[in-house]
Design an enzyme around this catalytic site. Structure first.
Site, short mmCIF file in Angstrom:
data_model
loop_
_atom_site.label_atom_id
_atom_site.label_comp_id
_atom_site.label_asym_id
_atom_site.label_seq_id
_atom_site.Cartn_x
_atom_site.Cartn_y
_atom_site.Cartn_z
N ASP A 37 -59.35 -62.26 40.73
CA ASP A 37 -60.29 -62.79 39.74
C ASP A 37 -61.64 -63.06 40.42
N ALA A 38 -62.72 -62.72 39.72
CA ALA A 38 -64.07 -62.91 40.27
C ALA A 38 -64.56 -64.34 40.05
N SER A 89 -65.13 -61.30 27.78
CA SER A 89 -64.27 -61.36 26.59
C SER A 89 -64.92 -61.94 25.33
N THR A 104 -68.25 -54.45 33.58
CA THR A 104 -66.92 -55.01 33.92
C THR A 104 -65.80 -54.30 33.16
N THR A 133 -57.33 -55.28 22.93
CA THR A 133 -57.55 -56.14 21.77
C THR A 133 -57.42 -55.36 20.46
N ASP A 134 -57.14 -56.08 19.38
CA ASP A 134 -57.12 -55.43 18.06
C ASP A 134 -58.53 -55.03 17.60
N GLU A 135 -59.55 -55.59 18.27
CA GLU A 135 -60.93 -55.33 17.80
C GLU A 135 -61.33 -53.86 17.98
N TYR A 158 -68.65 -55.59 22.69
CA TYR A 158 -67.37 -55.99 23.33
C TYR A 158 -66.27 -55.00 22.97
N LYS A 162 -64.04 -52.32 25.28
CA LYS A 162 -62.57 -52.35 25.40
C LYS A 162 -61.97 -51.01 24.93
N LYS A 197 -65.06 -70.19 22.47
CA LYS A 197 -64.25 -69.56 21.42
C LYS A 197 -64.01 -70.55 20.28
N ARG A 222 -59.09 -63.86 10.75
CA ARG A 222 -58.50 -63.53 12.05
C ARG A 222 -57.00 -63.83 11.99
P1 NAD Z 1 -61.30 -64.99 29.60
O1 NAD Z 1 -62.74 -64.72 29.37
O2 NAD Z 1 -60.75 -66.34 29.35
O3 NAD Z 1 -60.91 -64.60 31.09
C1 NAD Z 1 -61.38 -63.45 31.73
C2 NAD Z 1 -61.10 -63.59 33.23
O4 NAD Z 1 -61.55 -62.39 33.87
C3 NAD Z 1 -61.84 -64.75 33.89
O5 NAD Z 1 -60.97 -65.47 34.74
C4 NAD Z 1 -62.93 -64.07 34.69
O6 NAD Z 1 -63.31 -64.79 35.86
C5 NAD Z 1 -62.29 -62.73 35.03
N1 NAD Z 1 -63.28 -61.67 35.28
C6 NAD Z 1 -64.35 -61.35 34.51
N2 NAD Z 1 -65.04 -60.35 35.08
C7 NAD Z 1 -64.37 -60.01 36.22
C8 NAD Z 1 -64.58 -59.04 37.25
N3 NAD Z 1 -65.63 -58.22 37.20
N4 NAD Z 1 -63.69 -58.96 38.25
C9 NAD Z 1 -62.63 -59.80 38.32
N5 NAD Z 1 -62.39 -60.76 37.39
C10 NAD Z 1 -63.26 -60.87 36.37
O7 NAD Z 1 -60.54 -63.90 28.72
P2 NAD Z 1 -59.16 -64.00 27.91
O8 NAD Z 1 -59.43 -64.51 26.57
O9 NAD Z 1 -58.13 -64.63 28.75
O10 NAD Z 1 -58.83 -62.44 27.76
C11 NAD Z 1 -58.11 -61.76 28.76
C12 NAD Z 1 -57.95 -60.31 28.38
O11 NAD Z 1 -57.24 -60.21 27.15
C13 NAD Z 1 -59.26 -59.57 28.15
O12 NAD Z 1 -59.12 -58.26 28.64
C14 NAD Z 1 -59.43 -59.57 26.64
O13 NAD Z 1 -60.18 -58.46 26.22
C15 NAD Z 1 -58.00 -59.48 26.18
N6 NAD Z 1 -57.71 -60.07 24.87
C16 NAD Z 1 -58.09 -61.35 24.60
C17 NAD Z 1 -57.76 -61.92 23.36
C18 NAD Z 1 -58.13 -63.34 23.01
O14 NAD Z 1 -57.91 -63.77 21.88
N7 NAD Z 1 -58.67 -64.13 23.91
C19 NAD Z 1 -57.07 -61.16 22.42
C20 NAD Z 1 -56.70 -59.84 22.74
C21 NAD Z 1 -57.02 -59.33 23.98
O1 TDX Z 2 -69.03 -70.97 16.58
C1 TDX Z 2 -68.34 -70.08 16.05
N1 TDX Z 2 -68.32 -69.99 14.67
C2 TDX Z 2 -67.62 -69.04 14.00
O2 TDX Z 2 -67.64 -69.01 12.76
C3 TDX Z 2 -67.59 -69.12 16.79
C4 TDX Z 2 -67.59 -69.14 18.29
C5 TDX Z 2 -66.89 -68.16 16.10
N2 TDX Z 2 -66.91 -68.11 14.74
C6 TDX Z 2 -66.12 -67.07 14.06
C7 TDX Z 2 -66.34 -65.66 14.53
C8 TDX Z 2 -64.97 -65.02 14.34
O3 TDX Z 2 -64.86 -64.54 13.01
O4 TDX Z 2 -64.74 -67.36 14.33
C9 TDX Z 2 -63.99 -66.17 14.54
C10 TDX Z 2 -63.37 -66.21 15.91
O5 TDX Z 2 -64.42 -66.09 16.85
P1 TDX Z 2 -64.16 -66.03 18.44
O6 TDX Z 2 -63.36 -67.21 18.84
O7 TDX Z 2 -65.48 -65.78 19.09
O8 TDX Z 2 -63.18 -64.77 18.55
P2 TDX Z 2 -63.34 -63.24 18.10
O9 TDX Z 2 -64.74 -62.84 18.01
O10 TDX Z 2 -62.48 -63.04 16.88
O11 TDX Z 2 -62.67 -62.50 19.38
C11 TDX Z 2 -61.49 -63.04 20.02
O12 TDX Z 2 -60.32 -62.39 19.63
C12 TDX Z 2 -60.12 -61.06 20.09
C13 TDX Z 2 -61.64 -62.99 21.55
O13 TDX Z 2 -62.84 -63.63 21.93
C14 TDX Z 2 -61.60 -61.57 22.04
O14 TDX Z 2 -61.65 -61.55 23.47
C15 TDX Z 2 -60.32 -60.95 21.59
O15 TDX Z 2 -60.27 -59.60 21.97
#
Ligand code: NAD
Ligand code: TDX
Length: 352
Positions: A37-38, A89, A104, A133-135, A158, A162, A197, A222
């Protein structure tokens, strides 16, 4: 794929990655889990306190964009498998700075694929798992679900990054026989999510009686999944998923943003002994996210039918556990809020 025992997890200091690292370190004492992890703004080693001194865990501080570093650790540790989560992310950040996402999420993934291709001369019992991701599937209307056969149609920088990474991963399977597997998951929620988030941001704002910024009319939908259920699905797919295949993971749990925020307000009113309806008054409908995808929803029948996975807990239970975790871990939140994130959030909010 059960005998791989040196697994490189990338992004293990992030939200989902730290849940996965803890699960794997505890569940597989005979494996060695390497966490690369970076430590960007989203990485947090506090999430890994429970495993940091375990014999079967090693933290590697490095960047997936640094090819020399990848060469060094692949030579030194001879990984059997890679579970790749490291990424930029956050969709809002990708709108402001798409380049960081291409670097990245696309180039970083390509670097990892190249390292595997070079070092895995014998492909037997090797696996490269891309956590996606589903996105990537784009945006749904009022009906329908994303299946594994849905065409890719990414709409944000984003999701474009992905999707591009997924395409490279599949290309390495078809072109070089690299044994890959991909999963595409819906929105995760739970402890230790970075407070940019939706859910942790709203919890923090409600607690401090700060306005709650709901984008547009709050009608975007969502599909929310408990983060541990995602980690368990990843474990299952890593071990039992078919090489070359894709698995969708979802909670079968759709919410409009406004309903979700109102539910959160109601729970928090109770927990904080506030008057019923008090926190809802903080809701503000603000300028919409550019290109805001309307609805995501996952058909998770493949992983259910083929691997027997289903979400383990009901949303009400997971949601309450989540609220409790943030309320009981104020220091975790405060450390993030008072750091570099404060400037980002203040700027974002002012622009709306
Ligand atoms: P996050 O942003 O919480 O964590 C990302 C991690 O990656 C961090 O620890 C960061 O330091 C590390 N990182 C970033 N750039 C890097 C680099 N260049 N080299 C090494 N490490 C690096 O993200 P998350 O929400 O835990 O998501 C993790 C993965 O799952 C992502 O690939 C995201 O696309 C995917 N994903 C997330 C969600 C969600 O709802 N959060 C849903 C579906 C898929
Ligand atoms: O302040 C806010 N107000 C708001 O209405 C924020 C931060 C978000 N939103 C809305 C945007 C989206 O419709 O809420 C929903 C969820 O937003 P996020 O938490 O930013 O998530 P989303 O954009 O759906 O993406 C997340 O799910 C899929 C993760 O960030 C991604 O990494 C993952 O792939």
């Amino acid at each position: 794929m059960s005998d791989s025992n040196k697994i490189l997890i990338t992004g293990g200091a992030g939200f989902i990655g730290s849940h996965l690292v803890r699960l794997m370190v505890d569940k597989y004492p005979n494996y060695h889990i390497y966490n690369l992890d970076a430590l960007t703004y989203a990485g947090n080693l506090e999430n890994l306190k429970a495993v940091e001194n375990k014999d079967n865990y090693t933290f590697l501080h490095g960047d997936i964009c640094d090819k020399n570093y990848l060469e060094e650790i692949f030579s030194k540790y001879q990984f059997d498998g890679v579970i790749h989560l490291a990424a930029e992310s956050h969709v809002d950040r990708s709108i402001e700075d798409p380049d960081a996402f291409a670097i990245t999420n696309v180039i970083g993934t390509l670097n990892l694929l190249n390292a595997c291709k070079k070092h895995w001369l014998d492909l037997k019992d090797k696996r490269f798992y891309n956590v996606s991701t589903d996105e990537v599937y784009g945006s749904l209307g009022d009906t329908g679900l994303f299946s594994e056969d849905t065409s890719y149609d990414p709409r944000s920088p984003y999701s474009a990054s992905k999707a591009s990474a997924d395409h490279f991963v599949r290309a390495y399977f078809h072109t070089y026989n690299l044994p890959i597997v991909i999963s595409n998951c819906s929105n995760n929620y739970g402890p230790e999510q970075f407070p940019e988030k939706l859910i942790p941001l709203m919890i923090n704002n409600i607690k401090k009686k700060i306005e709650l910024p709901v984008y547009g009319e709050g009608t975007n939908v969502r599909d929310w999944l408990w983060v541990t259920d995602h980690a368990q699905a990843i474990d299952l797919i890593y071990h039992q998923g078919k090489t070359g295949e894709t698995y969708n993971i979802g909670g079968n749990n759709e919410w409009t943003n406004i309903d979700l925020v109102k539910k959160l307000c109601a729970i928090m009113d109770q927990k904080l002994n506030r008057e019923e309806g008090e926190s809802e008054k903080l809701i503000r409908f603000v300028k919409d996210r550019a290109g805001h995808d309307k609805r995501y929803a996952i058909d998770a029948s493949k992983i259910k039918n083929e691997l027997g996975w289903e979400p383990s807990i009901a949303f009400d239970e997971g949601f309450e556990k989540t609220v409790d975790w943030y309320l009981h871990n104020e220091k975790w939140m405060e450390k993030i809020i008072s750091g570099a994130y404060k400037a980002y959030y203040t700027k974002q909010y002012k622009n709306r």
